[in-house]
Scaffold this motif. Structure first.
Motif, PDB file in Angstrom:
ATOM      1  N   GLN A   1       0.486  14.558   8.297  1.00  0.00           N
ATOM      2  CA  GLN A   1      -0.268  14.762   7.070  1.00  0.00           C
ATOM      3  C   GLN A   1       0.369  14.005   5.908  1.00  0.00           C
ATOM      4  N   PRO A   2      -0.416  13.179   5.190  1.00  0.00           N
ATOM      5  CA  PRO A   2       0.136  12.479   4.025  1.00  0.00           C
ATOM      6  C   PRO A   2       0.633  13.473   2.986  1.00  0.00           C
ATOM      7  N   THR A   3       1.817  13.231   2.468  1.00  0.00           N
ATOM      8  CA  THR A   3       2.378  14.094   1.431  1.00  0.00           C
ATOM      9  C   THR A   3       2.190  13.501   0.047  1.00  0.00           C
ATOM     10  N   SER A   4       1.665  12.282  -0.021  1.00  0.00           N
ATOM     11  CA  SER A   4       1.461  11.598  -1.289  1.00  0.00           C
ATOM     12  C   SER A   4       0.285  10.644  -1.152  1.00  0.00           C
ATOM     13  N   PRO A   5      -0.495  10.439  -2.232  1.00  0.00           N
ATOM     14  CA  PRO A   5      -1.573   9.444  -2.169  1.00  0.00           C
ATOM     15  C   PRO A   5      -1.077   8.060  -1.789  1.00  0.00           C
ATOM     16  N   ARG A   6       0.192   7.790  -2.041  1.00  0.00           N
ATOM     17  CA  ARG A   6       0.739   6.473  -1.725  1.00  0.00           C
ATOM     18  C   ARG A   6       0.783   6.210  -0.230  1.00  0.00           C
ATOM     19  N   GLN A   7       0.732   7.263   0.590  1.00  0.00           N
ATOM     20  CA  GLN A   7       0.788   7.060   2.035  1.00  0.00           C
ATOM     21  C   GLN A   7      -0.532   6.561   2.612  1.00  0.00           C
ATOM     22  N   TRP A   8      -1.573   6.507   1.795  1.00  0.00           N
ATOM     23  CA  TRP A   8      -2.811   5.853   2.221  1.00  0.00           C
ATOM     24  C   TRP A   8      -2.734   4.350   1.956  1.00  0.00           C
ATOM     25  N   ILE A   9      -1.669   3.912   1.306  1.00  0.00           N
ATOM     26  CA  ILE A   9      -1.442   2.501   0.994  1.00  0.00           C
ATOM     27  C   ILE A   9      -0.215   2.039   1.774  1.00  0.00           C
ATOM     28  N   ALA A  10      -0.297   0.875   2.373  1.00  0.00           N
ATOM     29  CA  ALA A  10       0.793   0.386   3.224  1.00  0.00           C
ATOM     30  C   ALA A  10       1.798  -0.417   2.411  1.00  0.00           C
ATOM     31  N   ARG A  11       3.059  -0.035   2.528  1.00  0.00           N
ATOM     32  CA  ARG A  11       4.155  -0.753   1.880  1.00  0.00           C
ATOM     33  C   ARG A  11       5.330  -0.839   2.849  1.00  0.00           C
ATOM     34  N   ILE A  12       6.055  -1.932   2.773  1.00  0.00           N
ATOM     35  CA  ILE A  12       7.266  -2.066   3.566  1.00  0.00           C
ATOM     36  C   ILE A  12       8.286  -1.032   3.083  1.00  0.00           C
ATOM     37  N   GLY A  13       8.926  -0.351   4.019  1.00  0.00           N
ATOM     38  CA  GLY A  13       9.968   0.594   3.663  1.00  0.00           C
ATOM     39  C   GLY A  13       9.488   2.002   3.402  1.00  0.00           C
ATOM     40  N   SER A  14       8.178   2.257   3.543  1.00  0.00           N
ATOM     41  CA  SER A  14       7.665   3.613   3.371  1.00  0.00           C
ATOM     42  C   SER A  14       6.659   3.908   4.471  1.00  0.00           C
ATOM     43  N   GLY A  15       6.390   5.200   4.665  1.00  0.00           N
ATOM     44  CA  GLY A  15       5.432   5.590   5.689  1.00  0.00           C
ATOM     45  C   GLY A  15       5.947   5.299   7.090  1.00  0.00           C
ATOM     46  N   THR A  16       5.029   4.941   7.976  1.00  0.00           N
ATOM     47  CA  THR A  16       5.384   4.606   9.351  1.00  0.00           C
ATOM     48  C   THR A  16       5.844   3.155   9.417  1.00  0.00           C
ATOM     49  N   GLN A  17       7.029   2.934   9.941  1.00  0.00           N
ATOM     50  CA  GLN A  17       7.581   1.585   9.990  1.00  0.00           C
ATOM     51  C   GLN A  17       6.915   0.770  11.103  1.00  0.00           C
ATOM     52  N   TYR A  18       6.630  -0.495  10.778  1.00  0.00           N
ATOM     53  CA  TYR A  18       6.024  -1.402  11.749  1.00  0.00           C
ATOM     54  C   TYR A  18       6.596  -2.792  11.502  1.00  0.00           C
ATOM     55  N   PRO A  19       7.225  -3.412  12.497  1.00  0.00           N
ATOM     56  CA  PRO A  19       7.987  -4.641  12.255  1.00  0.00           C
ATOM     57  C   PRO A  19       7.169  -5.915  12.175  1.00  0.00           C
ATOM     58  N   GLY A  20       5.897  -5.881  12.510  1.00  0.00           N
ATOM     59  CA  GLY A  20       5.144  -7.121  12.653  1.00  0.00           C
ATOM     60  C   GLY A  20       4.385  -7.568  11.428  1.00  0.00           C
TER      61      GLY A  20
ATOM     62  N   MET B   1     -11.402  11.184   8.844  1.00  0.00           N
ATOM     63  CA  MET B   1     -11.217  10.832  10.252  1.00  0.00           C
ATOM     64  C   MET B   1      -9.757  10.980  10.648  1.00  0.00           C
ATOM     65  N   PHE B   2      -8.857  10.595   9.744  1.00  0.00           N
ATOM     66  CA  PHE B   2      -7.436  10.690  10.072  1.00  0.00           C
ATOM     67  C   PHE B   2      -7.027  12.135  10.316  1.00  0.00           C
ATOM     68  N   TYR B   3      -7.637  13.063   9.580  1.00  0.00           N
ATOM     69  CA  TYR B   3      -7.322  14.474   9.765  1.00  0.00           C
ATOM     70  C   TYR B   3      -7.962  15.049  11.028  1.00  0.00           C
ATOM     71  N   GLU B   4      -9.186  14.609  11.322  1.00  0.00           N
ATOM     72  CA  GLU B   4     -10.021  15.334  12.273  1.00  0.00           C
ATOM     73  C   GLU B   4     -10.121  14.715  13.658  1.00  0.00           C
ATOM     74  N   GLU B   5      -9.870  13.423  13.777  1.00  0.00           N
ATOM     75  CA  GLU B   5     -10.121  12.747  15.044  1.00  0.00           C
ATOM     76  C   GLU B   5      -8.828  12.469  15.808  1.00  0.00           C
ATOM     77  N   SER B   6      -8.984  12.081  17.053  1.00  0.00           N
ATOM     78  CA  SER B   6      -7.845  11.797  17.918  1.00  0.00           C
ATOM     79  C   SER B   6      -7.250  10.425  17.615  1.00  0.00           C
ATOM     80  N   LYS B   7      -6.069  10.204  18.125  1.00  0.00           N
ATOM     81  CA  LYS B   7      -5.423   8.896  17.988  1.00  0.00           C
ATOM     82  C   LYS B   7      -6.321   7.790  18.529  1.00  0.00           C
TER      83      LYS B   7
END
Length: 229
Positions: A19-38, A166-172
């Motif tokens: 569950q997002p704890t901040s509105p900023r987690q709907w926005i992608a930034r390096i160094g926050s949220g889920t890390q992704y190297p690509g 959808m992020f709350y209610e649907e499957s991966k």
């Protein structure tokens, strides 16, 4: 409108979503949220900046020649049947690692966009798409618009919107499938300059995209889901 209490009650039926704890987690930034190297910070900025103009041009970005829908689908199938390059193999490995994560926040689905584009769409969507999470009408998981029907973004961009509920209610698998589904619509806008209907060719393309990813638990039906778009 969906009842927010229902959203909270349903959240977490798939433990993959965090569950997002901040509105900023709907926005992608390096160094926050889920890390992704690509992905780089510059790429994320462009992908989420509605004002960005690809290559400095103020016109809708197209290939040199537009093609028919049938030709577009055939070209996509041909691309997906080719042997993967080393770069595409690395993109696939990063995506598979993301698919196998135990948890994810919404920003991940922006961060994986460019790797999906390289692996599945021959980079046709690079810098041509503006991607956001939005509160969409009920039963709409995502939508894609070109300059002809999307007044909220510049003429030279295609906007993909993913539904926050959808992020709350649907499957991966449904979330991943919806993103790829909308990317297929965007691809058709780029190479044909018109919207693609959910016909037999679209369904076949969805199944080919699912097979190209090859992730256990992600089916062609998760990408197609005709009734939701």
């Amino acid at each position: 409108m969906r009842d927010p209490l229902v959203e909270l009650h349903n959240f977490g039926r798939d433990p993959y979503q965090v569950q997002p704890t901040s509105p900023r987690q709907w926005i992608a930034r390096i160094g926050s949220g889920t890390q992704y190297p690509g992905v780089t910070s510059e790429q994320l900025s462009i992908l989420q900046d509605r004002r960005y103009l690809p290559s400095g041009r103020h016109d809708y970005p197209r290939p040199n020649e537009l093609v028919s829908s049938n030709e577009a689908y055939q070209s996509l199938r041909d691309f997906l049947s080719n042997s993967a390059t080393d770069s595409e193999d690395r993109a696939h490995d990063r995506l598979e690692n993301a698919w196998n994560m135990n948890h994810a926040t919404p920003d991940l689905f922006i961060k994986i966009f460019n790797d999906l584009n390289e692996l599945l769409f021959d980079n046709q969507l690079y810098n041509r798409v503006f991607l956001t999470w939005e509160d969409l009408p009920d039963e709409l998981l995502g939508r894609t618009g070109s300059r002809s029907d999307c007044t909220c973004c510049p003429a030279d961009r295609i906007q993909i919107q993913l539904d926050r509920a959808m992020f709350y209610e649907e499957s991966k698998s449904k979330i991943w499938g919806t993103l790829v589904h909308e990317m297929l619509h965007a691809y058709m806008f780029v190479v044909t300059d018109h919207e693609s209907a959910h016909g037999r060719d679209f369904e076949r393309a969805c199944r080919a995209l699912g097979a190209a990813l090859g992730f256990r638990g992600l089916r062609g039906d998760d990408i197609f889901h005709e009734e939701d778009d």
